[in-house]
Design a protein around this motif. Structure first.
Motif, PDB file in Angstrom:
ATOM      1  N   MET A 172       0.849  -1.191   0.000  1.00  0.00           N
ATOM      2  CA  MET A 172       0.000   0.000   0.000  1.00  0.00           C
ATOM      3  C   MET A 172       0.886   1.244   0.000  1.00  0.00           C
ATOM      4  SD  MET A 172      -3.429  -0.641   0.543  1.00  0.00           S
ATOM      5  CE  MET A 172      -4.410  -2.102   0.906  1.00  0.00           C
ATOM      6  N   ASP A 173       0.438   2.292  -0.656  1.00  0.00           N
ATOM      7  CA  ASP A 173       1.179   3.546  -0.635  1.00  0.00           C
ATOM      8  C   ASP A 173       1.010   4.273   0.694  1.00  0.00           C
ATOM      9  OD1 ASP A 173       2.219   4.000  -3.526  1.00  0.00           O
ATOM     10  OD2 ASP A 173       0.157   3.316  -3.778  1.00  0.00           O
ATOM     11  N   VAL A 174      -0.192   4.220   1.247  1.00  0.00           N
ATOM     12  CA  VAL A 174      -0.454   4.927   2.496  1.00  0.00           C
ATOM     13  C   VAL A 174      -1.567   4.214   3.254  1.00  0.00           C
ATOM     14  CG1 VAL A 174      -2.004   6.550   1.275  1.00  0.00           C
ATOM     15  CG2 VAL A 174      -1.055   7.176   3.506  1.00  0.00           C
ATOM     16  N   VAL A 175      -1.314   3.955   4.542  1.00  0.00           N
ATOM     17  CA  VAL A 175      -2.279   3.327   5.442  1.00  0.00           C
ATOM     18  C   VAL A 175      -2.275   4.132   6.729  1.00  0.00           C
ATOM     19  CG1 VAL A 175      -2.862   1.260   6.767  1.00  0.00           C
ATOM     20  CG2 VAL A 175      -1.895   1.024   4.474  1.00  0.00           C
ATOM     21  N   LEU A 176      -3.427   4.713   7.085  1.00  0.00           N
ATOM     22  CA  LEU A 176      -3.510   5.588   8.247  1.00  0.00           C
ATOM     23  C   LEU A 176      -4.747   5.256   9.068  1.00  0.00           C
ATOM     24  CD1 LEU A 176      -2.720   8.974   6.431  1.00  0.00           C
ATOM     25  CD2 LEU A 176      -1.115   7.578   7.746  1.00  0.00           C
ATOM     26  N   GLY A 177      -4.562   5.057  10.371  1.00  0.00           N
ATOM     27  CA  GLY A 177      -5.691   4.759  11.245  1.00  0.00           C
ATOM     28  C   GLY A 177      -5.213   4.269  12.595  1.00  0.00           C
ATOM     29  N   GLY A 178      -5.953   3.311  13.147  1.00  0.00           N
ATOM     30  CA  GLY A 178      -5.590   2.715  14.429  1.00  0.00           C
ATOM     31  C   GLY A 178      -5.299   1.243  14.276  1.00  0.00           C
ATOM     32  N   GLY A 179      -5.143   0.556  15.431  1.00  0.00           N
ATOM     33  CA  GLY A 179      -4.989  -0.894  15.410  1.00  0.00           C
ATOM     34  C   GLY A 179      -3.577  -1.407  15.564  1.00  0.00           C
ATOM     35  N   LEU A 180      -2.689  -0.649  16.211  1.00  0.00           N
ATOM     36  CA  LEU A 180      -1.290  -1.064  16.328  1.00  0.00           C
ATOM     37  C   LEU A 180      -1.142  -2.407  17.033  1.00  0.00           C
ATOM     38  CD1 LEU A 180       1.682  -0.413  15.878  1.00  0.00           C
ATOM     39  CD2 LEU A 180       1.652   0.955  17.980  1.00  0.00           C
ATOM     40  N   SER A 181      -2.032  -2.710  17.980  1.00  0.00           N
ATOM     41  CA  SER A 181      -1.911  -3.967  18.728  1.00  0.00           C
ATOM     42  C   SER A 181      -2.046  -5.189  17.835  1.00  0.00           C
ATOM     43  CB  SER A 181      -2.966  -4.026  19.835  1.00  0.00           C
ATOM     44  OG  SER A 181      -4.271  -4.099  19.288  1.00  0.00           O
ATOM     45  N   LEU A 224      -5.622  13.267   8.188  1.00  0.00           N
ATOM     46  CA  LEU A 224      -5.252  11.977   7.600  1.00  0.00           C
ATOM     47  C   LEU A 224      -5.680  11.901   6.138  1.00  0.00           C
ATOM     48  CD1 LEU A 224      -6.316   9.616  10.537  1.00  0.00           C
ATOM     49  CD2 LEU A 224      -4.015  10.434  10.020  1.00  0.00           C
ATOM     50  N   ALA A 225      -6.907  12.349   5.876  1.00  0.00           N
ATOM     51  CA  ALA A 225      -7.449  12.245   4.519  1.00  0.00           C
ATOM     52  C   ALA A 225      -6.686  13.128   3.540  1.00  0.00           C
ATOM     53  CB  ALA A 225      -8.932  12.615   4.525  1.00  0.00           C
ATOM     54  N   THR A 226      -6.398  14.367   3.934  1.00  0.00           N
ATOM     55  CA  THR A 226      -5.708  15.266   3.016  1.00  0.00           C
ATOM     56  C   THR A 226      -4.268  14.814   2.776  1.00  0.00           C
ATOM     57  OG1 THR A 226      -5.227  16.761   4.873  1.00  0.00           O
ATOM     58  CG2 THR A 226      -7.151  17.256   3.527  1.00  0.00           C
ATOM     59  N   PHE A 227      -3.623  14.277   3.790  1.00  0.00           N
ATOM     60  CA  PHE A 227      -2.272  13.745   3.594  1.00  0.00           C
ATOM     61  C   PHE A 227      -2.306  12.610   2.574  1.00  0.00           C
ATOM     62  CE2 PHE A 227       1.090  10.698   4.349  1.00  0.00           C
ATOM     63  CZ  PHE A 227       2.218  11.488   4.505  1.00  0.00           C
ATOM     64  N   ALA A 228      -3.259  11.702   2.724  1.00  0.00           N
ATOM     65  CA  ALA A 228      -3.336  10.547   1.815  1.00  0.00           C
ATOM     66  C   ALA A 228      -3.575  11.000   0.381  1.00  0.00           C
ATOM     67  CB  ALA A 228      -4.441   9.599   2.270  1.00  0.00           C
ATOM     68  N   VAL A 229      -4.461  11.968   0.190  1.00  0.00           N
ATOM     69  CA  VAL A 229      -4.729  12.459  -1.170  1.00  0.00           C
ATOM     70  C   VAL A 229      -3.465  13.083  -1.759  1.00  0.00           C
ATOM     71  CG1 VAL A 229      -6.009  14.150  -2.533  1.00  0.00           C
ATOM     72  CG2 VAL A 229      -7.191  12.772  -0.816  1.00  0.00           C
ATOM     73  N   ARG A 230      -2.801  13.932  -0.988  1.00  0.00           N
ATOM     74  CA  ARG A 230      -1.574  14.575  -1.496  1.00  0.00           C
ATOM     75  C   ARG A 230      -0.508  13.537  -1.830  1.00  0.00           C
ATOM     76  NH1 ARG A 230      -2.624  18.717   2.780  1.00  0.00           N
ATOM     77  NH2 ARG A 230      -3.206  20.651   1.723  1.00  0.00           N
ATOM     78  N   LYS A 231      -0.404  12.530  -0.999  1.00  0.00           N
ATOM     79  CA  LYS A 231       0.618  11.509  -1.243  1.00  0.00           C
ATOM     80  C   LYS A 231       0.316  10.737  -2.520  1.00  0.00           C
ATOM     81  CE  LYS A 231       3.520   8.093   0.837  1.00  0.00           C
ATOM     82  NZ  LYS A 231       4.660   8.875   0.310  1.00  0.00           N
ATOM     83  N   LEU A 232      -0.922  10.337  -2.699  1.00  0.00           N
ATOM     84  CA  LEU A 232      -1.281   9.576  -3.891  1.00  0.00           C
ATOM     85  C   LEU A 232      -1.203  10.437  -5.147  1.00  0.00           C
ATOM     86  CD1 LEU A 232      -4.203   7.520  -2.348  1.00  0.00           C
ATOM     87  CD2 LEU A 232      -2.026   6.602  -3.166  1.00  0.00           C
ATOM     88  N   GLN A 233      -1.484  11.720  -5.013  1.00  0.00           N
ATOM     89  CA  GLN A 233      -1.373  12.622  -6.162  1.00  0.00           C
ATOM     90  C   GLN A 233       0.073  12.763  -6.635  1.00  0.00           C
ATOM     91  OE1 GLN A 233      -3.257  16.145  -4.559  1.00  0.00           O
ATOM     92  NE2 GLN A 233      -5.187  15.733  -5.608  1.00  0.00           N
ATOM     93  N   SER A 234       1.022  12.615  -5.706  1.00  0.00           N
ATOM     94  CA  SER A 234       2.430  12.792  -6.053  1.00  0.00           C
ATOM     95  C   SER A 234       3.124  11.481  -6.396  1.00  0.00           C
ATOM     96  CB  SER A 234       3.175  13.458  -4.887  1.00  0.00           C
ATOM     97  OG  SER A 234       3.171  12.619  -3.736  1.00  0.00           O
ATOM     98  N   ARG A 235       2.357  10.395  -6.459  1.00  0.00           N
ATOM     99  CA  ARG A 235       2.955   9.081  -6.724  1.00  0.00           C
ATOM    100  C   ARG A 235       3.539   9.039  -8.143  1.00  0.00           C
ATOM    101  NH1 ARG A 235       1.340   3.981  -8.660  1.00  0.00           N
ATOM    102  NH2 ARG A 235       2.263   2.258  -7.489  1.00  0.00           N
ATOM    103  N   PRO A 236       4.741   8.491  -8.295  1.00  0.00           N
ATOM    104  CA  PRO A 236       5.340   8.395  -9.632  1.00  0.00           C
ATOM    105  C   PRO A 236       4.514   7.500 -10.561  1.00  0.00           C
ATOM    106  CG  PRO A 236       6.967   7.955  -7.908  1.00  0.00           C
ATOM    107  CD  PRO A 236       5.631   7.965  -7.248  1.00  0.00           C
ATOM    108  N   GLY A 237       4.590   7.778 -11.839  1.00  0.00           N
ATOM    109  CA  GLY A 237       3.934   6.923 -12.821  1.00  0.00           C
ATOM    110  C   GLY A 237       2.668   7.501 -13.403  1.00  0.00           C
ATOM    111  N   ASN A 238       1.985   8.382 -12.644  1.00  0.00           N
ATOM    112  CA  ASN A 238       0.808   9.080 -13.166  1.00  0.00           C
ATOM    113  C   ASN A 238      -0.274   8.131 -13.676  1.00  0.00           C
ATOM    114  OD1 ASN A 238      -0.498  11.544 -13.627  1.00  0.00           O
ATOM    115  ND2 ASN A 238       0.078  11.567 -15.776  1.00  0.00           N
ATOM    116  N   LYS A 239      -0.455   7.002 -12.994  1.00  0.00           N
ATOM    117  CA  LYS A 239      -1.471   6.031 -13.419  1.00  0.00           C
ATOM    118  C   LYS A 239      -2.740   6.095 -12.581  1.00  0.00           C
ATOM    119  CE  LYS A 239       1.631   2.670 -15.555  1.00  0.00           C
ATOM    120  NZ  LYS A 239       2.058   1.240 -15.598  1.00  0.00           N
ATOM    121  N   GLY A 240      -2.851   7.106 -11.749  1.00  0.00           N
ATOM    122  CA  GLY A 240      -4.059   7.255 -10.952  1.00  0.00           C
ATOM    123  C   GLY A 240      -3.993   6.480  -9.649  1.00  0.00           C
ATOM    124  N   TYR A 241      -5.076   6.573  -8.869  1.00  0.00           N
ATOM    125  CA  TYR A 241      -5.095   5.911  -7.563  1.00  0.00           C
ATOM    126  C   TYR A 241      -6.521   5.586  -7.154  1.00  0.00           C
ATOM    127  CZ  TYR A 241      -6.321  10.625  -5.903  1.00  0.00           C
ATOM    128  OH  TYR A 241      -6.934  11.845  -5.720  1.00  0.00           O
TER     129      TYR A 241
END
Length: 504
Positions: free
Chosen positions: A224-233, A309-326
């Motif tokens: 995954m490019d980005v995973v954000l949330g809870g559940g560390l245990s 969390l949501a805005t970080f994920a969008v920005r990260k996926l927008q900057s992903r190399p390859g320009n193939k969408g997300y």
């Protein structure tokens, strides 16, 4: 000239050559969803192609929740502004951010074996393209633990289909990232409770040979490019015999870091805020051992907000190399948790948090190339009733309309009384607990109805308030959003996304 234009379109469009290959396509609900899609293909704009898809799920966000939350949001803003909120007389005129999207549909949420569904079966329908049983994740209705021996027979989930086409993939949630809704993006499990190698996935169940959901996330093909949330245990070994955590000795975060030496793992808000979303390396952020806290209870020095969390994920996926969408899933999971407590305050506050997150996301994306879908997995037995006047505090007690409906006996404060002489709040539940704890706080019905810790009255007392079985709403904007119309099966949401991305 035409050849040059066609070449440019092909370079920017999603991959169209690879047809869908999934065992779910043999299921009756897959075929029904295909038929529903076909009925809508003549709608203007139905065949517009999207480069990106964002699926936003308000867990438990039924129609009555949306109605009450739009009033709650406006009244909360009015209080913050000193009692005035221009353009909103009492909150009823307000719209949540996603209600402004141009297209909508009603969605039937039943599971294949249940009139009233759960999040696992409903999320699986949205991410696998066919409905399945209550309580299972990413498996066809006739499959069970034995299918773990032949995993190729499982349906192919949305995240895997996107990754196989070279697209970016991300998950954002306020629950554990292994919880039912986000897990449906990537996992297969005969039980939604098999999140980690811990007490919830016992020795007898493990004889099935099915991998736990956390280990499936770490082993996701291509990552995954980005995973954000809870559940560390669910990812870390148990610290002691009494504590939460894995009992198999595996440290999945250490395994992930070894496989992704340039990747970033963060567990606190300051570390997260220091990350650069334009970085080309993957990110996992797990900010609580279990679910994230309710926004009203959260320490923002430990847990980022859903909007962050949501805005970080969008920005990260927008900057992903390859320009193939997300493809990105964003879940406001704590709406559901507030309802299960029969605590309308937290359920509505979490809905307002989701509305803010969607507003921020819509500022970042271009609806010319990004399909945005906002929906719920299911509803709750949550009611709004009793003829309160316009502008009445949505969390308050009912007062009679002068000379109108709802007349009758009142108390000294002018609040309506029922036939047993009890005051009545506008919001209530068909079932739910009499008292619960949230951390060190005790929630019950002895408090004022506007108190954050007030539990709404209910018809039947149960350990946990239950889901509702009525249809939920789907709001849509961007390429392919014209397909969101009428009343559809929940599995059709998958087909709308697949069609917009050109995955026929």
């Amino acid at each position: 000239m035409k050849k040059l234009v066609l070449a440019a379109l092909l370079l920017t469009a999603p991959a169209l050559a690879a047809p869908l290959k999934t065992t779910a396509s043999a299921e009756p609900t897959w075929k029904k969803s295909e038929a529903e899609l076909a009925e809508r293909l003549k709608t203007p704009g139905a065949n517009a192609r999207a480069k990106n898809v964002i699926l936003i799920v308000g867990d438990g966000m039924g129609i009555s929740t949306i109605t009450a939350a739009r009033i709650y949001e406006a009244q909360k803003k009015a209080r913050a502004a000193g009692g005035t909120y221009p353009g909103f007389e009492g909150g009823e005129e307000n719209l949540l951010s996603f209600e402004r999207l141009p297209n909508r549909a009603l969605v039937k949420t039943y599971n294949t074996n249940a009139q009233v569904p759960d999040s696992a079966g409903t999320a699986s329908a949205m991410t696998n393209g066919a409905k399945t049983r209550i309580g299972v994740l990413g498996i066809n209705p006739g499959q069970g633990p034995q299918t773990c021996a032949t995993p190729a027979e499982f349906p192919t989930p949305l995240a895997r289909l996107a990754r196989d086409r070279g697209m970016g993939v991300g998950i954002v949630t306020t629950t554990r990232v292994t919880h039912a809704t986000p897990a449906a993006m990537y996992a297969h499990a005969p039980s939604r409770d098999w999140e980690g190698a811990d007490r919830d996935y016992g020795a007898e169940a493990r004889k099935s040979g099915c991998p736990d959901i956390a280990s499936q996330l770490i082993a996701f093909p291509g990552g995954m490019d980005v995973v954000l949330g809870g559940g560390l245990s669910k990812f870390r070994p148990r610290a002691d015999e009494k504590g939460a955590g894995r009992d198999d000795g595996r440290d999945l975060i250490a395994e992930w870091q070894k496989a992704n030496p340039k990747g970033s793992f963060v567990a606190a808000a300051p570390e997260f805020r220091a990350l650069d979303p334009r970085s080309k390396t993957p990110v996992i952020g797990l900010f609580n051992a279990s679910h994230l806290d309710f926004a009203v209870d959260a320490d923002r020095q430990k847990e980022p907000s859903l909007a962050e969390l949501a805005t970080f994920a969008v920005r990260k996926l927008q900057s992903r190399p390859g320009n193939k969408g997300y493809v990105l899933m964003i879940e406001g999971g704590k709406i559901d948790h507030g309802h299960h407590l029969s605590n309308a305050y937290r359920a509505l506050d979490e809905t307002a948090e989701l509305s803010e997150a969607v507003a921020q996301v819509l500022k970042l994306v271009d609806l010319k190339d990004t399909l945005v879908l906002v929906t719920a997995d299911h509803s709750h037995v949550f009611t709004m009733a009793g003829y309160p006047p316009r502008g009445n505090d949505i969390l308050g007690l009912i007062r009679p309309l002068p000379g109108g409906e709802g007349g009758g006996k009142t108390d000294e404060a002018g609040n309506s009384l029922d036939q047993k002489g009890r005051t009545m709040p506008t919001l209530g539940y068909a079932n739910g607990p009499a008292e619960v704890r949230v951390g060190s706080r005790v929630l019950n019905s002895d408090k004022a109805s506007t108190d954050p810790d007030f539990l709404q009255p209910k018809t039947f007392q149960t350990a946990s308030e239950s889901h509702g079985g009525e249809d939920v709403a789907l709001f849509a904007g961007g390429p392919g959003s014209a397909l969101a119309s009428g009343t559809i099966e929940q599995s059709t949401i998958f087909h709308i996304m697949a069609h917009a991305l050109g995955w026929e």
